[in-house]
Design a protein around this motif. Structure first.
Motif, mmCIF file in Angstrom:
data_model
loop_
_atom_site.group_PDB
_atom_site.id
_atom_site.type_symbol
_atom_site.label_atom_id
_atom_site.label_comp_id
_atom_site.label_asym_id
_atom_site.label_seq_id
_atom_site.Cartn_x
_atom_site.Cartn_y
_atom_site.Cartn_z
ATOM 1 N N ASN A 29 0.836 -1.213 0.000
ATOM 2 C CA ASN A 29 0.000 0.000 0.000
ATOM 3 C C ASN A 29 0.872 1.266 0.000
ATOM 4 O O ASN A 29 0.381 2.360 0.267
ATOM 5 C CB ASN A 29 -1.004 -0.002 1.160
ATOM 6 N N GLY A 30 2.163 1.059 -0.327
ATOM 7 C CA GLY A 30 3.063 2.210 -0.466
ATOM 8 C C GLY A 30 3.833 2.135 -1.771
ATOM 9 O O GLY A 30 4.758 2.894 -2.013
ATOM 10 N N GLN A 31 3.448 1.186 -2.653
ATOM 11 C CA GLN A 31 4.186 1.065 -3.922
ATOM 12 C C GLN A 31 3.623 2.031 -4.958
ATOM 13 O O GLN A 31 2.629 2.728 -4.716
ATOM 14 C CB GLN A 31 4.190 -0.382 -4.411
ATOM 15 N N THR A 32 4.245 2.066 -6.117
ATOM 16 C CA THR A 32 3.838 2.984 -7.187
ATOM 17 C C THR A 32 2.348 2.830 -7.493
ATOM 18 O O THR A 32 1.876 1.720 -7.718
ATOM 19 C CB THR A 32 4.639 2.672 -8.470
ATOM 20 N N GLY A 33 1.649 3.949 -7.501
ATOM 21 C CA GLY A 33 0.220 3.929 -7.850
ATOM 22 C C GLY A 33 -0.690 3.588 -6.704
ATOM 23 O O GLY A 33 -1.908 3.518 -6.880
ATOM 24 N N SER A 34 -0.116 3.385 -5.521
ATOM 25 C CA SER A 34 -0.997 3.219 -4.355
ATOM 26 C C SER A 34 -1.537 4.594 -3.984
ATOM 27 O O SER A 34 -0.907 5.616 -4.270
ATOM 28 C CB SER A 34 -0.216 2.636 -3.164
ATOM 29 N N VAL A 35 -2.732 4.587 -3.361
ATOM 30 C CA VAL A 35 -3.107 5.770 -2.597
ATOM 31 C C VAL A 35 -2.366 5.517 -1.296
ATOM 32 O O VAL A 35 -2.660 4.545 -0.590
ATOM 33 C CB VAL A 35 -4.629 5.853 -2.372
ATOM 34 N N TYR A 36 -1.351 6.304 -1.036
ATOM 35 C CA TYR A 36 -0.354 5.949 -0.025
ATOM 36 C C TYR A 36 -0.978 5.535 1.310
ATOM 37 O O TYR A 36 -1.779 6.267 1.888
ATOM 38 C CB TYR A 36 0.627 7.113 0.177
ATOM 39 N N LYS A 37 -0.636 4.310 1.731
ATOM 40 C CA LYS A 37 -1.113 3.694 2.979
ATOM 41 C C LYS A 37 -2.627 3.546 3.049
ATOM 42 O O LYS A 37 -3.225 3.457 4.108
ATOM 43 C CB LYS A 37 -0.598 4.486 4.193
ATOM 44 N N GLN A 38 -3.269 3.503 1.851
ATOM 45 C CA GLN A 38 -4.722 3.376 1.825
ATOM 46 C C GLN A 38 -5.235 2.358 0.830
ATOM 47 O O GLN A 38 -6.169 1.632 1.111
ATOM 48 C CB GLN A 38 -5.333 4.729 1.424
ATOM 49 N N ALA A 39 -4.683 2.333 -0.358
ATOM 50 C CA ALA A 39 -5.236 1.479 -1.418
ATOM 51 C C ALA A 39 -4.112 0.862 -2.230
ATOM 52 O O ALA A 39 -3.310 1.564 -2.861
ATOM 53 C CB ALA A 39 -6.162 2.284 -2.319
ATOM 54 N N ILE A 40 -4.066 -0.479 -2.222
ATOM 55 C CA ILE A 40 -3.062 -1.237 -2.971
ATOM 56 C C ILE A 40 -3.404 -1.134 -4.462
ATOM 57 O O ILE A 40 -4.565 -1.296 -4.827
ATOM 58 C CB ILE A 40 -3.098 -2.724 -2.538
ATOM 59 N N PRO A 41 -2.432 -0.869 -5.324
ATOM 60 C CA PRO A 41 -2.749 -0.825 -6.765
ATOM 61 C C PRO A 41 -3.120 -2.213 -7.293
ATOM 62 O O PRO A 41 -2.706 -3.227 -6.737
ATOM 63 C CB PRO A 41 -1.450 -0.322 -7.400
ATOM 64 N N LEU A 42 -3.892 -2.244 -8.395
ATOM 65 C CA LEU A 42 -4.332 -3.511 -8.988
ATOM 66 C C LEU A 42 -3.196 -4.221 -9.714
ATOM 67 O O LEU A 42 -3.317 -5.394 -10.054
ATOM 68 C CB LEU A 42 -5.484 -3.256 -9.978
ATOM 69 N N ALA A 43 -2.110 -3.503 -10.007
ATOM 70 C CA ALA A 43 -0.986 -4.089 -10.734
ATOM 71 C C ALA A 43 0.276 -3.281 -10.453
ATOM 72 O O ALA A 43 0.206 -2.159 -9.931
ATOM 73 C CB ALA A 43 -1.286 -4.068 -12.235
ATOM 74 N N ASN A 44 1.411 -3.882 -10.785
ATOM 75 C CA ASN A 44 2.675 -3.156 -10.801
ATOM 76 C C ASN A 44 3.039 -2.977 -12.275
ATOM 77 O O ASN A 44 3.394 -3.941 -12.944
ATOM 78 C CB ASN A 44 3.766 -3.942 -10.073
ATOM 79 N N ALA A 45 2.865 -1.760 -12.776
ATOM 80 C CA ALA A 45 3.070 -1.493 -14.211
ATOM 81 C C ALA A 45 4.320 -0.640 -14.441
ATOM 82 O O ALA A 45 4.423 0.065 -15.450
ATOM 83 C CB ALA A 45 1.837 -0.813 -14.785
ATOM 84 N N CYS A 46 5.267 -0.735 -13.503
ATOM 85 C CA CYS A 46 6.474 0.102 -13.612
ATOM 86 C C CYS A 46 7.324 -0.269 -14.813
ATOM 87 O O CYS A 46 7.549 -1.448 -15.094
ATOM 88 C CB CYS A 46 7.316 -0.036 -12.350
#
Ligand code: MG
Length: 255
Positions: free
Chosen positions: A151-168
């Motif tokens: 919940n802190g990776q790229t595209g997360s809403v920081y500390k709130q929402a995990i992104p659906l993918a890692n598209a880095c």
């Protein structure tokens, strides 16, 4: 005159219901209001005709320092890109926004060092509600072969929402964010009327699908709301020691 108008309306309504009864597809055609004409850019990354270009590669005229918004944004502008100046702190738009569509491009330097959250950390605050890191942050970080809390990776809403993918993309390549932001609404007494919503597309991949936010980003503790109105868009100058990241081609369409 009025008589004829009502007669005409009645005739139209009767005609429409007759068409509907006959199964005519015209009965369900709607011809107004006609959507406004917007000329798209050459590619999806280029600003459409009605966009407000926030950074065109030449100046930071539309930005100010977050620490003191009477002062200019002192990030570095060179060769069409802007680069974080860690000494200058966060920067934000002069203008305030409510609901919008935003396009932004960012690049982690190829020679980046560090790991976890200390590797090209920046952030896009969709509404800056005060100095420092107050607001709602979409995380920007080098997550290409770099592990951190999800919940802190790229595209997360920081500390709130995990992104659906890692598209880095690979470190050093330009990456795009296309974001649709619906600001929260508040009642007169300051209580929440409707939560903020966000859609995040990273390099063409959907990471957040119109999710509802629980409140402003907090580093420690649970997110919560406090009433605010239209707010600037802010970019983060993170205090970590890794090499500063760059931005280009930023535009917004108010909705
Ligand atoms: Mg950040």
């Amino acid at each position: 005159m009025k008589k004829y108008f009502f007669a005409a309306c009645f005739a139209t309504t009767v005609a429409a219901s007759q068409l509907l009864a006959q199964g005519d597809p015209k009965a369900t055609e709607v011809w107004s209001p006609v959507p406004k004409i917007v000329t798209p850019g050459k590619t999806a990354a280029d600003a459409p005709s009605d966009a407000n270009v926030l950074f065109d590669g030449t100046s930071l005229d539309k930005w100010v320092s977050t620490n003191d918004n009477t002062k200019p944004a002192e990030w570095l502008v060179k060769k069409g890109i802007m680069t974080v100046n860690k000494k200058a702190g966060n920067i934000q738009t002069k203008q305030s926004f409510t609901d919008y569509q935003l396009h932004l491009e960012w690049r982690i330097p190829k020679n980046i060092t560090g790991e976890g959250q200390v590797r090209g950390n920046s952030g896009l605050f969709l509404a800056s509600t005060g100095a420092g890191d107050l607001g709602y942050e979409i995380q920007i970080l080098d997550c290409y072969n770099n592990t951190t809390y999800v919940n802190g990776q790229t595209g997360s809403v920081y500390k709130q929402a995990i992104p659906l993918a890692n598209a880095c993309k690979q470190t050093g390549e330009w990456q795009t964010y296309d974001i649709i932001w619906t600001a929260p609404r508040f009642n007169i007494d300051g209580s929440l009327k409707s939560a903020a919503r966000v859609t995040v597309i990273h390099n063409g991949v959907l990471l957040q699908n119109n999710i509802e936010l629980k409140g402003e980003t907090t580093y420690i503790g649970a997110p919560s709301y406090k009433a605010h109105g239209a707010s600037p868009i802010k970019l983060q100058s993170h205090g970590d020691p890794s090499e500063p990241i760059s931005f280009r081609n930023i535009w917004v369409r108010e909705l």
